[in-house]
Design an enzyme around this catalytic site. Structure first.
Site, PDB file in Angstrom:
ATOM      1  N   CYS A 242      27.603 -34.704  11.630  1.00  0.00           N
ATOM      2  CA  CYS A 242      26.624 -33.842  11.262  1.00  0.00           C
ATOM      3  C   CYS A 242      26.775 -32.315  11.845  1.00  0.00           C
ATOM      4  O   CYS A 242      26.204 -32.160  13.153  1.00  0.00           O
ATOM      5  CB  CYS A 242      25.281 -34.956  11.440  1.00  0.00           C
TER       6      CYS A 242
ATOM      7  N   GLU B 136      23.721 -31.543  13.226  1.00  0.00           N
ATOM      8  CA  GLU B 136      22.876 -31.907  14.253  1.00  0.00           C
ATOM      9  C   GLU B 136      24.256 -32.191  15.876  1.00  0.00           C
ATOM     10  O   GLU B 136      23.290 -31.731  17.408  1.00  0.00           O
ATOM     11  CB  GLU B 136      22.060 -33.129  14.720  1.00  0.00           C
TER      12      GLU B 136
ATOM     13  N   CYS C  68      20.178 -38.157   9.942  1.00  0.00           N
ATOM     14  CA  CYS C  68      20.851 -39.599  10.194  1.00  0.00           C
ATOM     15  C   CYS C  68      20.387 -40.643  11.620  1.00  0.00           C
ATOM     16  O   CYS C  68      19.271 -40.319  12.642  1.00  0.00           O
ATOM     17  CB  CYS C  68      21.876 -39.656   9.680  1.00  0.00           C
TER      18      CYS C  68
ATOM     19  N   CYS D  63      22.462 -39.786  14.320  1.00  0.00           N
ATOM     20  CA  CYS D  63      22.080 -38.216  14.741  1.00  0.00           C
ATOM     21  C   CYS D  63      20.671 -38.635  15.617  1.00  0.00           C
ATOM     22  O   CYS D  63      20.405 -38.268  16.995  1.00  0.00           O
ATOM     23  CB  CYS D  63      21.909 -37.356  13.940  1.00  0.00           C
TER      24      CYS D  63
ATOM     25  N   GLU E  34      33.063 -32.086   7.690  1.00  0.00           N
ATOM     26  CA  GLU E  34      33.702 -32.728   7.409  1.00  0.00           C
ATOM     27  C   GLU E  34      34.972 -33.691   7.017  1.00  0.00           C
ATOM     28  O   GLU E  34      36.108 -32.775   8.292  1.00  0.00           O
ATOM     29  CB  GLU E  34      33.238 -32.799   5.560  1.00  0.00           C
ATOM     30  N   ASN E  35      35.661 -33.958   7.145  1.00  0.00           N
ATOM     31  CA  ASN E  35      36.432 -34.765   6.935  1.00  0.00           C
ATOM     32  C   ASN E  35      37.284 -35.221   6.182  1.00  0.00           C
ATOM     33  O   ASN E  35      36.684 -36.524   5.401  1.00  0.00           O
ATOM     34  CB  ASN E  35      37.089 -35.912   7.785  1.00  0.00           C
ATOM     35  N   ALA E  36      38.652 -35.789   5.473  1.00  0.00           N
ATOM     36  CA  ALA E  36      38.968 -36.254   4.403  1.00  0.00           C
ATOM     37  C   ALA E  36      39.171 -37.344   4.627  1.00  0.00           C
ATOM     38  O   ALA E  36      39.036 -38.807   3.685  1.00  0.00           O
ATOM     39  CB  ALA E  36      40.847 -35.814   4.381  1.00  0.00           C
TER      40      ALA E  36
ATOM     41  N   ASN F 279      27.632 -29.212   9.534  1.00  0.00           N
ATOM     42  CA  ASN F 279      28.081 -30.004   9.636  1.00  0.00           C
ATOM     43  C   ASN F 279      29.642 -29.959   9.043  1.00  0.00           C
ATOM     44  O   ASN F 279      30.142 -28.733   8.349  1.00  0.00           O
ATOM     45  CB  ASN F 279      27.341 -31.212   8.454  1.00  0.00           C
TER      46      ASN F 279
HETATM   47  N1  THU Z   1      24.267 -34.350   7.051  1.00  0.00           N
HETATM   48  C1  THU Z   1      24.398 -33.377   8.885  1.00  0.00           C
HETATM   49  O1  THU Z   1      25.088 -32.902   8.846  1.00  0.00           O
HETATM   50  N2  THU Z   1      22.644 -34.507   8.279  1.00  0.00           N
HETATM   51  C2  THU Z   1      21.950 -34.543   8.133  1.00  0.00           C
HETATM   52  O2  THU Z   1      20.791 -34.309   8.988  1.00  0.00           O
HETATM   53  C3  THU Z   1      22.322 -35.087   7.334  1.00  0.00           C
HETATM   54  C4  THU Z   1      23.322 -34.985   6.387  1.00  0.00           C
HETATM   55  C5  THU Z   1      25.574 -34.218   6.891  1.00  0.00           C
HETATM   56  C6  THU Z   1      26.333 -35.338   6.799  1.00  0.00           C
HETATM   57  C7  THU Z   1      27.359 -34.603   5.145  1.00  0.00           C
HETATM   58  O3  THU Z   1      28.483 -33.789   5.678  1.00  0.00           O
HETATM   59  C8  THU Z   1      26.096 -34.366   4.651  1.00  0.00           C
HETATM   60  O4  THU Z   1      25.277 -33.379   5.280  1.00  0.00           O
HETATM   61  C9  THU Z   1      26.262 -35.192   3.489  1.00  0.00           C
HETATM   62  O5  THU Z   1      25.757 -36.415   3.564  1.00  0.00           O
END
Ligand code: THU
Length: 146
Positions: free
Chosen positions: A68, A70, A102, A105, A59-61, A57
């Site tokens: 994600c 996946e 999620c 995905c 993330e971003n500000a 994963n």
């Molecule tokens: N996240 C994933 O990368 N995959 C998942 O299956 C569930 C959620 C990440 C997104 C975010 O960076 C963090 O988990 C919390 O939601």
């Protein structure tokens, strides 16, 4: 097992066991960029020829711009020419529950591999194996537009 000993229809199993694919997904935690959630996720996507695309994963500000693990793996596969040969995807989280993918995905995976097998792991590395069609029933895909 030696590759030449493997029957064709059994071939992807020769390249990697489910446990090994889950381990690859966990190994991606080291690259995860998750300063906001502090919830690293890793993914590993196995193709029929043994190629594995990994992801974490990012993330971003601007929280909504987060991607994600996946989808990172999915985009790497598609952008490297692998989009119709996926067999198994492993997803690894550190939560006490399985790291279920999620909705976004699930939808993006369904586009390219409605028959995909998914391995969903939790903190202790235990995992469940189920078809994507069970995670996204009656999915909307390319055929739906026909
Ligand atoms: N996240 C994933 O990368 N995959 C998942 O299956 C569930 C959620 C990440 C997104 C975010 O960076 C963090 O988990 C919390 O939601």
């Amino acid at each position: 097992r030696v590759r030449s000993e493997i029957r064709d229809d059994d071939q992807e199993e020769a390249y990697m066991t489910d446990q090994e694919l889950v381990a690859r997904a966990f190994s991606m935690h080291r690259f995860s960029y998750a300063p906001y959630s502090r919830f690293p996720v890793g993914a590993a996507l196995l193709c029929r020829d043994g190629t594995v695309f990994t992801g974490c994963n990012v993330e971003n500000a601007a929280f909504g711009s987060t991607i994600c693990a996946e989808r990172t793996a999915l985009l790497k596969a598609v952008s490297e020419g692998h989009r119709d040969d996926w067999t198994t995807l492993a997803i690894a989280g550190r939560g006490q529950d399985y790291c279920w993918p999620c909705g976004s995905c699930r939808q993006m995976l369904y586009e390219f591999a409605p028959g995909l097998t998914v391995l969903v792991a939790q903190r202790d590395h235990s995992f469940v194996k189920l078809p994507l069609s069970e995670l996204l029933t009656h999915g909307f895909g390319p055929k739906s537009l026909g």
